[in-house]
Design an enzyme around this catalytic site. Structure first.
Site, PDB file in Angstrom:
ATOM      1  N   GLU A 195     -17.720   9.790   5.329  1.00  0.00           N
ATOM      2  CA  GLU A 195     -17.178   8.446   5.561  1.00  0.00           C
ATOM      3  C   GLU A 195     -16.183   8.226   4.439  1.00  0.00           C
ATOM      4  O   GLU A 195     -16.545   8.191   3.269  1.00  0.00           O
ATOM      5  CB  GLU A 195     -18.282   7.374   5.576  1.00  0.00           C
ATOM      6  CG  GLU A 195     -19.241   7.408   4.394  1.00  0.00           C
ATOM      7  CD  GLU A 195     -20.281   6.289   4.433  1.00  0.00           C
ATOM      8  OE1 GLU A 195     -20.153   5.369   5.261  1.00  0.00           O
ATOM      9  OE2 GLU A 195     -21.218   6.339   3.617  1.00  0.00           O
ATOM     10  N   ASP A 220       0.870  -1.179   0.000  1.00  0.00           N
ATOM     11  CA  ASP A 220       0.000   0.000   0.000  1.00  0.00           C
ATOM     12  C   ASP A 220       0.913   1.236   0.000  1.00  0.00           C
ATOM     13  O   ASP A 220       2.096   1.157   0.343  1.00  0.00           O
ATOM     14  CB  ASP A 220      -0.947  -0.006   1.206  1.00  0.00           C
ATOM     15  CG  ASP A 220      -2.219   0.798   0.918  1.00  0.00           C
ATOM     16  OD1 ASP A 220      -2.204   1.641   0.013  1.00  0.00           O
ATOM     17  OD2 ASP A 220      -3.228   0.573   1.607  1.00  0.00           O
TER      18      ASP A 220
END
Lengths: 697, 697
Positions: free
Chosen positions: A446, A240
Site C-alpha cells: 500500500e 505537487d
C-alpha cells in the site's frame, strides 16, 4: 524574523532581481544569485513522521499511528523533536555548503487529506477519516514543527494535498474528483480550514487532481476564492511534484509548459516542484503573465525564507547539530508514541501476557521485517526494532522465543527449492504457550503511485482482505490449537473478520516506527496499558465500500456509513475499565464546557481517550451519524476518579448545507461522552459506560 | 546401523520392489512405497554453514570464513552444532509426517571445490584456494556432521562438486573444463581424495560441467576409475540439480532423458537431483540400462538410509528437537567462529580501539545490511547482528555512534528525489574520532547462476575492484582526515590497493553469520585478539589473473602465482607478536614430527596460526612456490612460550608429475615454519619470525 519585517526585506531583495532571476526562484531547486548574496536553496523536504529521506533521523510512527494515539500533547512533542532534528540537519548541511534536496527548512508535511476509502495506498500518511481528529492532530503537529519563537519560524509546515486528494493513485495525474459542495466543505476542506485558522501553516501544496474540473494547482477559485479569501490562508502555495505539467500532459487544460505555468502562477501557486516554471520566460514573452505577478510570488517566497531566519546571522536553533539527531530521548519518545498508537481490538483476557507463559512462537511475514517499521517518506534510523527483536529484548530470560516466517507477505510463485517455513510454523505453534501471529501489509503493498509493487492498482489496495498466503497460514495455525495473538501491521483497515473471531487477541500496530518492536511488547506485557483508538473504520468486507473513485461521502467513514463495521472509528481496548458519571455541559458563549468524571474501576493504572460525539437531532443537513467534536487522552490511576473539562467550540458543531455553507444546528444536540462511538454497541466493552446529554445552541 | 548390516537390509528391501518402484527411489523426491513401509523421502538438504533453507537455524560464517579460522577443532564444533540442529529438525518434521525438501538427513555439503579464481561467484561457499587447507577443513566438517556413533551415521555429508568446478557460472551447464592431468590431481582432485580417505563422506555430487569432455555426472572414467577405484570412495553419487538434463540440453552428448539417465546410472550416478531419471523407464525398454544396474544403485541408496537409522526405532539423536535449535550455546559458537574467521590485513596501531575514542562513525552500504551476514545456502536465524548493531551493543555508553549509509553497494541510477547520504557521511566522518567504513560486496553480487543480480556475468564478479560508488565515497572520506578503519565484507578477494594504503586498518570479515556484528566488534575492541588468516590470495589487480575460463593452474593461487600479491594466502595480523625458535624435525616413518617453539613476545594473550610450508628443491614436478603442508592454531598467553608438535604425513609432501601420478620428492625439502607464507616478505610483520629447516625423505 517577524512577518512584517520579513515582508519588507523580501520586497527590497526581490526588487534587485532581474525578471529571469525572479523566475528561477520559483522552482524548488532555486539556484544561487551570488551577486545578491543569495545561496542556492532546495525547497523540497519531507517530514511526515521525522526528517525524511535525508539519512539519519529518529523515525516516529507513520501518521496513521500518530493519529491513533488521539494524543495531541505527545503529537506536539514528536513534532518538536522532529523539528529539532530538521534544524540540526539544516545547520550541518548548510554550514558545509550543501543545499540539496532534503537539507532545508521548508517541509512538505503534514498530509491532512481525509482517508475516505481504506483502499487508498497513501492513506497511512494521513490522520485518518475524521476531519476533526485530522484537524486537531494537524494543529498539534504544525504548532510543534513551526515552533513558538515569534522572531523566527522553526520550519515551514505545508498542508497537503489541497484538496480532495485520496486516490486512485494509478490515475492521479489526470483524475477529476467530482465533489459536492457539501462534501467539499463538510469533509475535504474542513481540516485545512481548521488548521489554517488555528496553526497558521506557512504553506499549502496543491494536489495533482482537479476538483469538479478545477485544477488544484491552477485554479483561482480554489487558491484565491477559497484558500485565501474564505479560509484566510496567508502563506505560499507549492505545486505537487510535476503537477504543473499534468495540466497539459494529463488534464489537457493547457497547451504546454508556458500556458500551464502562467495559469498556475496567475491562480496563486508561487512555487513549482518540478521544472514546469522554466516555461515562465516564454509565458511572459507571450503576454500570459505579468512581471508584477511574478514579483509578488517571489516576494512571498523570500518572505518565508526571511521568516525562517535563512538570512539572519543568528537564530534560536544555531546550536543544534548531529548530537541532537537520533538521541536516546527521541528514541524514547518514538517508543512512547508507538506504544500509545497501538490499538488493541480484541482481548479475551490473554493480554497482558501472563508470567506463566514460558514459550512464545513469533510467526509471520511481518514478525522480523524491518521495512514495515518505517512506513514511507521516512528517514533512516540507527536502530530498527522488529516485533521479534522487541520480544527477545524484553521477555524474561526463562521464556523461550521461537521464530519463523511461515509464509511470505503475499503468495509468491517461487521455485520449490526455496525455503518454505509453513510446516515449521505449525510445529513451533504447537510447542509454544502462545503464538504471536505477525501479519499485515507493508508500505510497498500500500503506497504511492510508482512506489508500490502492486502495480496493477498503482499503489492502492485492490481488496481489504489479508493476502491469501497469510490467511492460509492463520487457518492452519488455528487448527494447532495454541492461543493466537494477532499483531496486524498495516497502515490501513483490513477486513479480517475470520482472524478476529479466531484470535485470542488482536493488536493493530500500524507502521510503528524504529522502536516499534519494543513498543508492541510494552503493550503485550502490560508495561504500557493500551490506549490507542482507531482513526479509521474497519469494515467487514469490500462489499461495504462504494466505488473507490466515487468522491461522494455517502456510505463512507463512520459519519456516513450505515452498515455494521468490524471495528468502529474511535474503538480500542484498555486493560483497565473506565466508568463515566455526572456529565454536565456549561454554555460559555462561543464554546461549551463539558464537565466530565471518569473512574478507573480496575486495579491497573490506565489511559482513557475520552471522546465526545454530537448529533444534531433536528437539522436535515446533519451527517447521518454522531460525529466526533472533542476528545482528550487522560491518565487515570487504578481506582481513581478523573474530574476535568473539555471545551468544544460551537463552530465545531455547525452543520453544512448543500451549498457548503455552515450554520448553527437547528433543534437539540445530543452528546455522547465515553470511550467509544455511541453506536459502537456491538463491540463496546460492556463495562465501559457512556454518558449522554442534550442542549440547544 | 553399521554398514554391513545396512547393506544386507537394503538388499532385502530392494529385492521386494518392482523395477518401477526402484527407479522412483533414484529421484531426489523419492515417493513413499507404502506396501513396504517406506515413507517418502526428499534427499535434498543444504548445510554449508548451518542448516540451510529450512527456516530457523543458527547461521555460522560462510565457509570461506570458516576456512579463514584455520581452526579445525572449532570447525568440528560448528559441524557438531549444525548436525544437532539438522537432526533436531528432521525429528520434528518427520514426527509431523512432513518429508519435504530440506527436512531430511542427507546433506549436500561441503563444497570443496578449489577457489582457483577470485571472480567465481560461488567461491565463498568453499574453503579457499589451497587443497591442503580445503582438505583439512573438509575432514573436520565431515567428521563433525557425520558423527562418531558407529551404530548410526548422524548425517550424510556430500562432497561437491566433483570435479574441477569453479565457474564461469553463466555457462556452467555446458562448460568443458580443460584440465591437465597434473592440475587435476595436484589441485582439483586433491581435497576430494584427502577427505574421502580421512573422513569417509557418505556421498559425492557430480558437477554440471564436463572435464576434458567427460561429463562429471555420467563418466565411468571419473566416477568409477578415479572416484571409486583410485580414491576409494564407497558411498553414493548424486547429480547436481538438473545436471543429467544438461547432458542432452547443453553438452549435447546424448539425445534425451532416457539416454542421459542410462549413461549416468551406468557410469555410477545413483541419485538424480531433478527429474531426468523419470526417463529410466524408457531407457530400460530401449535396452540402455539393466535391472541389475538399477538394483545395485538403489541398494546403495537404501544402505545409506539404513545407516542413518531412518528405519530404526531408536537412534542416539531422538531426543533432539527445536529446543536444540538456535540455542544460546550455538549463537555463542557462531560468534566465536566469526571472530576467529576475521582477518586483520592492516593495522597502523589504531586497533584495538583506544578507550579514548568517544565517537565512532559507522558508514557504508554494508554497515547495517542484514543480508551480508548470511552468505548463501543459509538458514534463517532469529538474531541478525549487523556491524552497526555490534558497535551499538558493545561500545561504552559514553561513546557516540553515528550511522549513515553514504552510498549504495553499487552505483544505481536513482531518481534525484531518493535519499542520498553521501554528504552526511562526510559530515559524520568529520565529527567522529574514527570512521568504520563498511564496504564490500554481498551474496547477490557474487553468487550462483540465477541467484545473483549481476546477470551479465551470471553470478561471477567481472572485476576485483570495489564498486565505484564505494570507491568514490572512500576517497571523499579520506579527504575528511579522520582515521578510517575499513571493514570489508565480501566472500572473496578484492583488489583494494588504494583503500589499503589510505586506511588506518583493514578488517576482512567475509560473510560472518548471524552474530557477525558482535564478532567484528570483538576484534575491533580487542576482546578477541584476531587470528584469522587468508584462505585466498588478495591480488593487486585484474591484470594479475589469467583468463577466467582457463582451468590451468599456472599463475593462479599462491602456489603458482609469480607476482606480488596485495595480501598473500595465509596472511593475517594479530595484536600480539610471536617469535619462533628451535625448530626440529623428527622423521617417524610415514610422517614427520615438527617440534616447534613459539613465544608470545607481547603483553596481550593471543592466538597464532602456525603454518608449515614446504618446497621440494630438487624436483622438477614441484609447484613453483612453497606449499602449505601443515598448520595449527594455538592460544599463547602474553609472555608465554608454546612448545608443541605438528605432524605432517609424508604423502602430503609428494609431488605430482605430468601424468597425475604422485611420487616422493627428489632432493631436499625446505620447510618454513611461521605465521605466514615464506615469500610474503613485503607484508610480513617485521617482528614475526620464521624458522627454517631442510630434510630429505
Amino acid at each position: 524574523m517577524k512577518p512584517e519585517q520579513a515582508k519588507k526585506r523580501a520586497k527590497e531583495l526581490v526588487a534587485q532581481m532581474t525578471l529571469g532571476e525572479k523566475m528561477s526562484q520559483m522552482l524548488n531547486e532555486a539556484p544561487a544569485i551570488e551577486r545578491l548574496g543569495i545561496p542556492a536553496y532546495n525547497w523540497w523536504n519531507e517530514g511526515l513522521h521525522g526528517v525524511g529521506r535525508s539519512g539519519l533521523s529518529t523515525v516516529f510512527p507513520q501518521p496513521i499511528g500518530l493519529a491513533a494515539s488521539f494524543d495531541t500533547e505527545l503529537m506536539k512533542q514528536v513534532a518538536v523533536a522532529f523539528s529539532d532534528e530538521a534544524r540540526a540537519k539544516y545547520n550541518e548541511f548548510s554550514s558545509h555548503g550543501s543545499r540539496d534536496c532534503y537539507q532545508g527548512l521548508t517541509y512538505w508535511c503534514p498530509n491532512i487529506n481525509i482517508f475516505r476509502d481504506p483502499r487508498w495506498g497513501r492513506g497511512h500518511e494521513t490522520y485518518g477519516e475524521d476531519p476533526f481528529l485530522t484537524g486537531e492532530m494537524a494543529v498539534a503537529f504544525v504548532d510543534g514543527m513551526q515552533g513558538d519563537q515569534k522572531e523566527c519560524r522553526k520550519l515551514d509546515a505545508t498542508l497537503k494535498h489541497f484538496v480532495a486528494h485520496s486516490g486512485p493513485e494509478g490515475c492521479r495525474h489526470g483524475f477529476d474528483a467530482k465533489v459536492s459542495k457539501k462534501d467539499l466543505y463538510e469533509t475535504y476542506l474542513w481540516a485545512f480550514a481548521y488548521c489554517i485558522q488555528k496553526a497558521k501553516p506557512a504553506a499549502v501544496m496543491g494536489a495533482y487532481n482537479t476538483v469538479n474540473g478545477e485544477p488544484c494547482c491552477a485554479s483561482k477559485h480554489l487558491l484565491q476564492d477559497i484558500l485565501r479569501d474564505e479560509l484566510g490562508f496567508e502563506g505560499y502555495v507549492v505545486s505537487d511534484c510535476g503537477a504543473i505539467c499534468d495540466l497539459h500532459d494529463f488534464h489537457h487544460i493547457t497547451e504546454g509548459k508556458p500556458q500551464s505555468s502562467a495559469l498556475a502562477v496567475n491562480s496563486g501557486c508561487e512555487l513549482n516542484c518540478g521544472d514546469a516554471y522554466q516555461g515562465l520566460v516564454v509565458a511572459y514573452e507571450m503576454g500570459l503573465v505579468t512581471e508584477d505577478t511574478i514579483t509578488k510570488a517571489v516576494e512571498r517566497l523570500f518572505q518565508t525564507r526571511f521568516e525562517l531566519g535563512m538570512f539572519d546571522e543568528k537564530t534560536p536553533w544555531d546550536s543544534l547539530g548531529y548530537d541532537d539527531v537520533a538521541t536516546p530521548a527521541h528514541k524514547q519518545l518514538a517508543r512512547e508514541m508507538a506504544a500509545r498508537s497501538i490499538v488493541v481490538l480484541k482481548n479475551n483476557g490473554i493480554l497482558p501476557l501472563s508470567k506463566e507463559i514460558k514459550s512464545i512462537a513469533v510467526i509471520g511475514p511481518n514478525a522480523n521485517n524491518r521495512d514495515v517499521l518505517l512506513g514511507n517518506y521516512n528517514g533512516t534510523p540507527d536502530q530498527w526494532i522488529t516485533v521479534l527483536d522487541g520480544v527477545q529484548r524484553n521477555v524474561g530470560k526463562d521464556v523461550r522465543v521461537y521464530y519463523t516466517k511461515g509464509c511470505d507477505v503475499v503468495t509468491k510463485d517461487v521455485p520449490k527449492w526455496e525455503e518454505n517455513t509453513f510446516q515449521e510454523a505449525l510445529i513451533l505453534a504447537e510447542k509454544a504457550d502462545v503464538v504471536l501471529f505477525c501479519c499485515g501489509l507493508n508500505p510497498r503493498l500500500e503506497g504511492e503511485e510508482g512506489d508500490a509493487f502492486n502495480s496493477d492498482a498503482g499503489g492502492d489496495k485492490t481488496t481489504l482482505d489479508l493476502p491469501d498466503s497469510q490467511k492460509k497460514l492463520f487457518q492452519a495455525l488455528v487448527k494447532v490449537g495454541t492461543p493466537i495473538i494477532t499483531i496486524n501491521i498495516s497502515g490501513s483497515a483490513l477486513a479480517f473478520h475470520e482472524i478476529a473471531e479466531q484470535s485470542a487477541a488482536i493488536v493493530q500496530a500500524w507502521y510503528p516506527g524504529e522502536q516499534g518492536g519494543d513498543a508492541i511488547f510494552d503493550v503485550l506485557s502490560g508495561a504500557v496499558n493500551p490506549s490507542g483508538r482507531l482513526p479509521v473504520t474497519f469494515y467487514r468486507s469490500d462489499d461495504d465500500l462504494p466505488a473507490f473513485d466515487d468522491y461522494h461521502m455517502k456510505g463512507r467513514t463512520y459519519r456516513y456509513f450505515q452498515g455494521d463495521p468490524l471495528y468502529p472509528f474511535g474503538y480500542g481496548l484498555s486493560y483497565s475499565r473506565f466508568c463515566y458519571q455526572n456529565l454536565s455541559i456549561e454554555n460559555q458563549g462561543d464554546s461549551l464546557l463539558f464537565h466530565i468524571q471518569v473512574e478507573n474501576v480496575s486495579d491497573r493504572d490506565g489511559s482513557e481517550v475520552i471522546q465526545i460525539y454530537a448529533k444534531c437531532m433536528g437539522d436535515a443537513d446533519e451527517v447521518p451519524n454522531a460525529k466526533l467534536v472533542g476528545f482528550r487522552r487522560v491518565d487515570i490511576q487504578a481506582g481513581q476518579v478523573w474530574h476535568g473539562d473539555i471545551t468544544v467550540e460551537k463552530k465545531i458543531l455547525y452543520v453544512t448545507d448543500q451549498e457548503g455553507k455552515s450554520h448553527i444546528p437547528q433543534g437539540r444536540i445530543h452528546f455522547y461522552v465515553g470511550g467509544h462511538q455511541p453506536d459502537a454497541v456491538s463491540c463496546r466493552l460492556s463495562d465501559t459506560m457512556c454518558v449522554e446529554a442534550e442542549i440547544s445552541l
